[in-house]
Design a protein around this motif. Structure first.
Motif, mmCIF file in Angstrom:
data_model
loop_
_atom_site.group_PDB
_atom_site.id
_atom_site.type_symbol
_atom_site.label_atom_id
_atom_site.label_comp_id
_atom_site.label_asym_id
_atom_site.label_seq_id
_atom_site.Cartn_x
_atom_site.Cartn_y
_atom_site.Cartn_z
ATOM 1 N N VAL A 115 0.655 2.235 -10.959
ATOM 2 C CA VAL A 115 -0.136 1.393 -10.052
ATOM 3 C C VAL A 115 -0.376 0.031 -10.688
ATOM 4 O O VAL A 115 -0.199 -1.009 -10.046
ATOM 5 N N LYS B 239 0.703 4.283 -2.789
ATOM 6 C CA LYS B 239 0.544 5.693 -2.434
ATOM 7 C C LYS B 239 1.615 6.554 -3.093
ATOM 8 O O LYS B 239 1.372 7.708 -3.437
ATOM 9 N N ALA B 240 2.796 5.993 -3.278
ATOM 10 C CA ALA B 240 3.905 6.740 -3.875
ATOM 11 C C ALA B 240 3.862 6.745 -5.405
ATOM 12 O O ALA B 240 4.631 7.468 -6.036
ATOM 13 N N LEU C 2 0.832 -1.213 0.000
ATOM 14 C CA LEU C 2 0.000 0.000 0.000
ATOM 15 C C LEU C 2 0.863 1.260 0.000
ATOM 16 O O LEU C 2 0.493 2.261 -0.612
ATOM 17 N N ASP C 3 2.011 1.215 0.670
ATOM 18 C CA ASP C 3 2.937 2.351 0.632
ATOM 19 C C ASP C 3 3.446 2.595 -0.784
ATOM 20 O O ASP C 3 3.581 3.730 -1.222
#
Length: 80
Positions: free
Chosen positions: A58, A50-51, A46-47
């Motif tokens: 994605v 987000k980046a 998930l990190d």
């Protein structure tokens, strides 16, 4: 990124993900569940999402985490 996705398959957004209340991540490919992530693995993933700068990045992360699950010998689902 053009060298990674030579056939532009990630432009079609074949991967989707869902996050459960307990932070479990479910990854789907064309509507079918292919991978489940829990705990620290889910947090790190998930990190990364987000980046990510854009949707194609994605999709690339989703493709990489699922691994090489398609080998070309999948059946259509019809009886033989």
């Amino acid at each position: 990124m053009s060298r990674i996705d030579k056939r532009n398959r990630l432009d079609e957004n074949p991967f989707h993900y869902r996050i459960a209340k307990d932070q479990t991540v479910f990854i789907d490919y064309q509507g079918k569940l292919v991978k489940t992530l829990k705990g620290k693995e889910a947090e790190r993933f998930l990190d990364k999402l987000k980046a990510a700068e854009d949707d194609k990045t994605v999709q690339l992360h989703l493709a990489k985490i699922t691994g090489n699950f398609k080998r070309g010998n999948e059946r259509n689902g019809r009886a033989h």
